[in-house]
Enzyme design. Structure first.
Site, PDB file in Angstrom:
ATOM      1  N   ARG A  35     -13.563  -0.631  23.524  1.00 16.05           N
ATOM      2  CA  ARG A  35     -12.854  -1.903  23.377  1.00 16.05           C
ATOM      3  C   ARG A  35     -11.801  -1.826  22.277  1.00 16.05           C
ATOM      4  O   ARG A  35     -10.704  -2.391  22.408  1.00 16.05           O
ATOM      5  CB  ARG A  35     -13.841  -3.040  23.094  1.00 16.05           C
ATOM      6  N   ALA A  63     -21.263  -6.766  20.883  1.00 17.83           N
ATOM      7  CA  ALA A  63     -20.031  -6.772  21.660  1.00 17.83           C
ATOM      8  C   ALA A  63     -19.136  -7.957  21.340  1.00 17.83           C
ATOM      9  O   ALA A  63     -19.206  -8.979  22.003  1.00 17.83           O
ATOM     10  CB  ALA A  63     -20.364  -6.757  23.148  1.00 17.83           C
ATOM     11  N   CYS A  64     -18.308  -7.821  20.324  1.00 16.23           N
ATOM     12  CA  CYS A  64     -17.268  -8.811  20.017  1.00 16.23           C
ATOM     13  C   CYS A  64     -16.008  -8.058  19.639  1.00 16.23           C
ATOM     14  O   CYS A  64     -16.063  -6.912  19.201  1.00 16.23           O
ATOM     15  CB  CYS A  64     -17.685  -9.737  18.880  1.00 16.23           C
ATOM     16  N   THR A  65     -14.860  -8.711  19.802  1.00 18.90           N
ATOM     17  CA  THR A  65     -13.575  -8.067  19.540  1.00 18.90           C
ATOM     18  C   THR A  65     -12.650  -9.035  18.814  1.00 18.90           C
ATOM     19  O   THR A  65     -12.630 -10.224  19.123  1.00 18.90           O
ATOM     20  CB  THR A  65     -12.909  -7.631  20.863  1.00 18.90           C
TER      21      THR A  65
END
Length: 345
Positions: free
Chosen positions: A225, A24-26
């Site tokens: 996301r 979970a990174c953006t």
């Protein structure tokens, strides 16, 4: 939604259930008026990543791992966010305004390097790019003309990258059997995690047809996301907003853009101290990084502390030695921390 897109979407959903909580990174790029280009990235993880900022000097010899490691002499100085006790160059900008970030990608395939191939560790790729290139065009040309085999020595996570320069040019870089796959993208751009960028764009096309800005999905999954980031970027004003500019220090348009991107990254964040037992993809957002490539400013918004700090690369002498500043020591820091770095022994 056609059958191919349904298959891609279902594959992405299934992937999230089996990947580690690092999924979970953006990362985004927003190109506004007046040549203001701002990038944003969220670092999501299920434990302290031991974030340290390092001033990396120019004209220093560096090399990577493997049996036939690539070596180079750094042309440019940079400020790099290192994670995990200095093992991973996570995010950074060099003195020419080139920004590079890495994110988790479970689909990455490193393959086996041949004895003749030069090898470069995936976890140091960011440093290699910042040391050697001033623009995306320059980096893309070099990476295509001098093939490098990417390896994952001592690290079992797949990675992919986004590199952005002051013109607003981006390239997304993924790894297939150790080779680099490069996707150029001008202007606004988004990257999250699985599935691959090519597959993600096909899913994006479906959402785009349905008026994405009004139909943004809301879960922490990487597909959601990506769509939410793209939907918010569609709505940010590219101009100075006179109705709110009085709230911005100095009525500075570049600051308005930085805060716009930071507000987007906050909407893409996972709340602090979220448990991953039920949903492994729900990794806590530990910090958010915002980089103004025109003005050489890097901001860090720390989720575990009431702290937003920044580093002004224009104030740094990159001919001096390596210096470091911890942002994971639990101390409250505020404002410009450019002068707070200390020499690395």
């Amino acid at each position: 939604m056609d059958k191919k897109v349904i298959a891609l979407f279902c594959s992405a959903i299934l992937s999230a259930g089996t990947l580690s909580s690092s999924d979970a990174c953006t990362r985004v790029t927003w190109a506004a008026k007046d040549n203001v280009v701002v990038t944003g990235r969220n670092m999501d993880w299920d434990k302290d990543d031991k974030l340290q900022l390092h001033i990396m000097p120019a004209k220093v010899q560096r090399s990577s791992g493997g049996d036939n490691p690539l070596s180079w002499n750094a042309k440019y100085g940079s400020v790099v966010a290192w994670s995990f006790d200095g093992q991973v160059a996570n995010s950074g900008m060099n003195e020419k305004g080139l920004q590079a970030d890495l994110l988790y990608l479970g689909e990455a395939k490193y393959g086996q390097a041949s004895p003749a191939e030069k090898t470069l560790e995936a976890k140091t790729f960011i440093q290699y790019v910042l040391d050697n290139f001033a623009t995306v065009e320059e980096a893309e040309k070099a990476l295509k003309s001098e093939p490098i085999h990417m390896i994952s020595k001592g690290m079992h996570a797949g990675l992919h990258y986004m590199v952005t320069d002051r013109s607003g040019a981006n390239m997304i870089i993924e790894i297939a059997e150790g080779k680099l796959k490069i996707y150029p993208k001008a202007g606004n751009a988004v990257m999250t995690n699985d599935p691959s960028y090519e597959s993600m764009l096909k899913i994006y096309d479906y959402y785009k047809e349905k008026d994405l800005a009004r139909n943004m999905p809301g879960s922490p999954h990487s597909v959601d996301r990506f769509m939410r980031a793209a939907g918010w970027l569609e709505q940010i004003s590219p101009d100075k907003m006179n109705t709110i500019i009085n709230l911005v220090p100095g009525k500075d348009f570049a600051m308005q853009v930085r805060m716009s991107v930071l507000s987007v990254m906050r909407t893409l964040s996972t709340p602090f101290a979220i448990s991953t037992e039920r949903n492994p993809e729900n990794s806590t957002t530990l910090w958010r990084g915002i980089s103004d490539l025109k003005n050489n400013i890097m901001m860090f918004d720390l989720a575990g502390s009431p702290s937003t700090v920044w580093v002004d690369l224009n104030k740094i002498d990159f001919s001096q030695g390596e210096r470091a500043l911890s942002l994971s020591d639990g101390e409250i820091k505020q404002g410009d921390v450019t002068r707070q770095f200390t020499p690395v022994q």
